[in-house]
Each structure stands twice: as structure tokens, then as C-alpha cells.
Design a protein around this motif. Sequence first.
Motif, PDB file in Angstrom:
ATOM      1  N   UNK A  62       0.839  -1.195   0.000  1.00 36.14           N
ATOM      2  CA  UNK A  62       0.000   0.000   0.000  1.00 36.14           C
ATOM      3  C   UNK A  62       0.879   1.252   0.000  1.00 36.14           C
ATOM      4  N   UNK A  63       0.397   2.279  -0.703  1.00 40.71           N
ATOM      5  CA  UNK A  63       1.088   3.568  -0.700  1.00 40.71           C
ATOM      6  C   UNK A  63       0.028   4.668  -0.600  1.00 40.71           C
ATOM      7  N   UNK A  64      -0.002   5.358   0.538  1.00 39.44           N
ATOM      8  CA  UNK A  64      -0.972   6.437   0.801  1.00 39.44           C
ATOM      9  C   UNK A  64      -2.417   5.941   0.794  1.00 39.44           C
ATOM     10  N   UNK A  65      -2.618   4.662   1.048  1.00 35.75           N
ATOM     11  CA  UNK A  65      -3.968   4.098   1.068  1.00 35.75           C
ATOM     12  C   UNK A  65      -4.512   4.138   2.490  1.00 35.75           C
ATOM     13  N   UNK A  66      -5.709   4.727   2.628  1.00 30.68           N
ATOM     14  CA  UNK A  66      -6.386   4.775   3.922  1.00 30.68           C
ATOM     15  C   UNK A  66      -7.526   3.762   3.896  1.00 30.68           C
ATOM     16  N   UNK A  67      -7.395   2.731   4.702  1.00 21.99           N
ATOM     17  CA  UNK A  67      -8.390   1.659   4.693  1.00 21.99           C
ATOM     18  C   UNK A  67      -9.775   2.167   5.070  1.00 21.99           C
ATOM     19  N   UNK A  68      -9.848   3.218   5.856  1.00 23.70           N
ATOM     20  CA  UNK A  68     -11.140   3.763   6.250  1.00 23.70           C
ATOM     21  C   UNK A  68     -11.895   4.414   5.104  1.00 23.70           C
ATOM     22  N   UNK A  69     -11.173   4.762   4.023  1.00 18.98           N
ATOM     23  CA  UNK A  69     -11.819   5.395   2.870  1.00 18.98           C
ATOM     24  C   UNK A  69     -12.378   4.383   1.877  1.00 18.98           C
ATOM     25  N   UNK A  70     -12.049   3.104   2.053  1.00 18.92           N
ATOM     26  CA  UNK A  70     -12.420   2.092   1.068  1.00 18.92           C
ATOM     27  C   UNK A  70     -13.809   1.541   1.321  1.00 18.92           C
ATOM     28  N   UNK A  71     -14.426   1.080   0.270  1.00 19.08           N
ATOM     29  CA  UNK A  71     -15.654   0.312   0.395  1.00 19.08           C
ATOM     30  C   UNK A  71     -15.704  -0.686  -0.747  1.00 19.08           C
ATOM     31  N   UNK A  72     -16.438  -1.769  -0.569  1.00 13.88           N
ATOM     32  CA  UNK A  72     -16.432  -2.869  -1.527  1.00 13.88           C
ATOM     33  C   UNK A  72     -17.580  -2.728  -2.515  1.00 13.88           C
ATOM     34  N   UNK A  73     -17.237  -2.683  -3.785  1.00 17.37           N
ATOM     35  CA  UNK A  73     -18.255  -2.701  -4.842  1.00 17.37           C
ATOM     36  C   UNK A  73     -17.550  -2.807  -6.175  1.00 17.37           C
ATOM     37  N   UNK A  74     -17.694  -3.960  -6.818  1.00 19.35           N
ATOM     38  CA  UNK A  74     -17.039  -4.129  -8.117  1.00 19.35           C
ATOM     39  C   UNK A  74     -17.681  -3.238  -9.172  1.00 19.35           C
ATOM     40  N   UNK A  75     -18.989  -2.955  -9.031  1.00 20.66           N
ATOM     41  CA  UNK A  75     -19.667  -2.123 -10.009  1.00 20.66           C
ATOM     42  C   UNK A  75     -19.288  -0.657  -9.907  1.00 20.66           C
ATOM     43  N   UNK A  76     -18.686  -0.255  -8.793  1.00 19.41           N
ATOM     44  CA  UNK A  76     -18.332   1.149  -8.595  1.00 19.41           C
ATOM     45  C   UNK A  76     -16.860   1.419  -8.834  1.00 19.41           C
ATOM     46  N   UNK A  77     -16.115   0.415  -9.304  1.00 19.99           N
ATOM     47  CA  UNK A  77     -14.691   0.592  -9.599  1.00 19.99           C
ATOM     48  C   UNK A  77     -14.506   0.529 -11.113  1.00 19.99           C
ATOM     49  N   UNK A  78     -13.999   1.604 -11.675  1.00 20.94           N
ATOM     50  CA  UNK A  78     -13.832   1.691 -13.122  1.00 20.94           C
ATOM     51  C   UNK A  78     -12.350   1.664 -13.482  1.00 20.94           C
ATOM     52  N   UNK A  79     -11.848   0.550 -14.042  1.00 20.88           N
ATOM     53  CA  UNK A  79     -10.432   0.447 -14.404  1.00 20.88           C
ATOM     54  C   UNK A  79     -10.143   1.175 -15.712  1.00 20.88           C
ATOM     55  N   UNK A  80      -9.013   1.846 -15.786  1.00 23.88           N
ATOM     56  CA  UNK A  80      -8.642   2.611 -16.970  1.00 23.88           C
ATOM     57  C   UNK A  80      -7.144   2.525 -17.214  1.00 23.88           C
ATOM     58  N   UNK A  81      -6.780   2.614 -18.488  1.00 18.11           N
ATOM     59  CA  UNK A  81      -5.380   2.626 -18.881  1.00 18.11           C
ATOM     60  C   UNK A  81      -5.045   3.975 -19.529  1.00 18.11           C
ATOM     61  N   UNK A  82      -3.840   4.470 -19.206  1.00 18.73           N
ATOM     62  CA  UNK A  82      -3.344   5.678 -19.846  1.00 18.73           C
ATOM     63  C   UNK A  82      -2.033   5.381 -20.558  1.00 18.73           C
ATOM     64  N   UNK A  83      -1.859   6.022 -21.701  1.00 18.78           N
ATOM     65  CA  UNK A  83      -0.648   5.803 -22.480  1.00 18.78           C
ATOM     66  C   UNK A  83       0.584   6.215 -21.677  1.00 18.78           C
ATOM     67  N   UNK A  84       1.597   5.365 -21.689  1.00 21.77           N
ATOM     68  CA  UNK A  84       2.830   5.655 -20.969  1.00 21.77           C
ATOM     69  C   UNK A  84       2.847   5.145 -19.545  1.00 21.77           C
ATOM     70  N   UNK A  85       1.724   4.602 -19.069  1.00 23.61           N
ATOM     71  CA  UNK A  85       1.660   4.047 -17.716  1.00 23.61           C
ATOM     72  C   UNK A  85       1.305   2.564 -17.825  1.00 23.61           C
ATOM     73  N   UNK A  86       2.148   1.689 -17.299  1.00 25.48           N
ATOM     74  CA  UNK A  86       1.933   0.250 -17.420  1.00 25.48           C
ATOM     75  C   UNK A  86       0.804  -0.248 -16.526  1.00 25.48           C
TER      76      UNK A  86
END
Length: 475
Positions: A62-86
Motif C-alpha cells: 500500500x502507498x498512501x492508502x487509507x483503509x477507512x476510505x475504502x468500500x467494496x463494490x465491483x460495479x463502482x470501480x472503473x479500471x482505466x489505462x493511460x498511455x505511458x503508464x503500465x
Amino acid sequence: MRLFSQLNLFFILLFGAIPMSAQVFSWREPESSTCYKIDFTLNRLYESNVQGQWQEKGEVKYLNVKLGDLYSSSNAINPMKLKGRKGTFLVMECSGQVYYFDLATRTISREDLTFYRGANCQAVQFARKDTLYSLGGYGFWQSTNVMTQFNFVSKEWTHILASGEIPKAIHKKRAIYLPGIDRFIVLGSHRINQTESADITESDYSIYDYQFSTKKFVKLGQVHEPLLRQLLEGESSNFILAMGRYIVFSPFQGVPGYNHDLLYIIDVKDSFKAYLWTNPARFQIRKFIEERGIIYNVFSKGETLFLPQALETYPVGGFKIVEIPIKTMLAESKPLGAIMERSLIDTMQDFALIGLGVLILFFVLRFLISLKRRKKKNQLRMILGPNEKQFLDFLRLNYRQGYVSGHQIVAFFGKHKSSPESQRQFRAKLIEGLNKSLGVIFPGEQVLDIQADDKDQRMLTYRLTDSIYQALKKL
């Protein structure tokens, strides 16, 4: 009593040690069959295999991740790719939180400094070129059309000042970005404001196209295709996907005449022509999405659709992905025509309504003109005295013959034997009375055309002006 207290304490400690709801991120890599899951409680990363099962890949950093800010929902997580970032950017709806996951190091880092907002649930979130977008959504009991993009310098979502005909609401199941043709299309919208009403307050069946270069929405037209209009009236679709130049979505409600899953296809570049894929092989499209999580979600790559399938055979747990190119789908589809094109019946009805409206307007205008003429006719009857009425009839009878002289007027009234002065006074009074009377009915109009006599310039001739004659003729 003491034994009961000890048992009670034991169960409190036992269930207190077990998390009631695990914090989990799960997503499918963009345009890929591979899915990933991070269990923050166990601090483990999982990857899907070809059998549709999760396999542990190790510990997550983890890096700068606050567990208290997280919540579980696969439908609310949108994965994206940007050019130049693996790695993969994971944008969370309802919060605007942005995470970056690097598979090589199994590290997830918090990229934003966003404070929880809660106003962009079900927003349309996507990556375009080097920018992350979040458009519309729902929050605080109302739908929105707020447009934002992520600023990597300030690490905040910044407002996009759009112009043009902006839809009242933008929702992830009614709008889509098509990277193949770089267009953002909104297929109608339902505006909801539960402060005002528990129901939908405004339905819009328009098609909108957002121009990224000018930051302007263009309203392309209205949906008239009957099936699509029916689908837009109901619940949002199960999902909506981009396949090159095509928009593909799964209707939430059933379509009359079909007892199995089907897909509605729109060709954006070909005048928004629509097709209904009737799914002749009876693939399961909707069934497994909610039952079995992100691994069974339908996805697309280019102009190909992928349908994860659970094989209902022995042994239980078989899994395969069906690959269907858009050409195959169109060949098996029922063409429905352009979605913004009116049917012949609707067009004929419009012409009939227009014709009826014109006819009604014609009769109304005719009736009003008739009332106006009748009013002026009654005014003439009331205002004109006996001499003025006879004089007017005399001028109207002689209008086509030309001008009449003063002698003719005097002779018509039988005053030719009176003195010249008496004739002049009678004529002047008659002309003055006619001018005043007709001036009241036709204000601003010149009543008489007075000219010098061709034979005797000292004498005058009289005639009704053309405008007064035509006006009287219509009464």
C-alpha cells in the motif's frame, strides 16, 4: 449466571474478531479476460484463471492508502489505462477516489487528494488520451450532469465548463464513450430529484453528442424507433458497451416476443441505425453478472464481444468465454432502422395534424375577419347620416366611370336649382361629413381623391380612393 457471562464474552470476542464486511476491490483489466481482486482485510492479491477461478498471487503493498476510505463494490470501480503508464487506474464512483495499481510490484497507491463527495454514483468514467473523465451520476437524492476531469498536478477533479444543449442527467447505463471513433454519446436521460418527487421528474429521449475539441454538446435528434423508446422508458440497461463504432447494450426488461437474452446494437457512424441481436445460440448474457461477480461480466475488445459462460454440466464449475465478432452479430440481427427516423405512420399523422391545424386556423381567421367586417358594416350604418350614405353609394356606383364633378353631386341630390352659394355649402358639408365618418371607421386612410377638372381648372372632381373602395367592397 457466571457461566452465561463467560459464554457471552466468548461469543463477543469470537465474532468481534471476524470482520463483518471485507473490503475488496475487484475489476477486469480493460479489454482483457483477466480479472484481479484485492482483499484488503487479508492483504492479498488474486488473479482469475482460464477456468474462471481466483488464484492467489501474493501480498499487496500500500502507498498512501487509507483503509477507512475504502468500500467494496465491483460495479463502482472503473479500471482505466493511460498511455505511458503500465499499471491500471482504478476510479471509484461516489467518492472520486483514484488509485493506481502496478501489477509488477503488486502495489496500489492513492493518487488523489479528493474529499468524499458522494455526488457521482453511477457516473460515466473513462480515460481519453491522457485524461481521466467523470461525467454525471447520482448523489444527494438527485441525478446530475456535472462534468469533471482529473488534474494530476493538483490531484483533484476539476470542473469542465461545457456549452451547447447539455442533457439534464448523465448516467453510466445510458451514456458511453467510444474510443474507436472518439465520441461520447448520451442516449436519453431520466432526471430525478427526490426532494421534489419520489418519481422521475423529467424524461428525455434525445440523443446528445459531446465534442471534446469545443467542449460542446450537440443535440442530434429524438429517439423515434419504437423498441428503443420503450426500453428507454423503463429501467436502465444491464450494461452498455462500446465496440468500435457500435453501441451495444443489454435491455433490463424483457422484449415482447423473446424469452431469452438479447442485445440492442446501434451503429453510430451509419446514421444511428439499430439492430436487435436475437442470440440464436441462447448464450447467457445477464444471468451470471450479479450471481458470480466480475469474472462473469460481459466485456468487449475492438469490434468483438466476449460472453463469459458458466457451463451447466458435470462437473459443476466449468467455465468458458464465447467470442462473437460484430459482423456475426449483425448477420444474425433483425434490422430496426435509424433510431432518430420517424416511421411512415408517425409522419402521416404529423401531416394530418398539421393539415387539421391549418384548416382550423383558416376557419378561425375567416371567422375573425367576418366579425371585423360585420363590426365595420354596423359602424357604417350607425355613423353615416342619410345624405352621407347616399353620397357614398353614388361614389361607389361611379367609381369605375371615373371622377364626378360638383355639378353631378348637386344634381344627384336635386340641389341644382338652388343658389351657387347654397350648392357650395351643401357640397362642402357633405364631403366633410363623409370624410369624418369614414375616418372613424378607417383611421389614417384618405377617403376622397380630389382632382382639378380637366375642362375647367376652377372646378374640382371627386372619387373614392382605391384603398377605401377596396375596403368597402369587402364589407
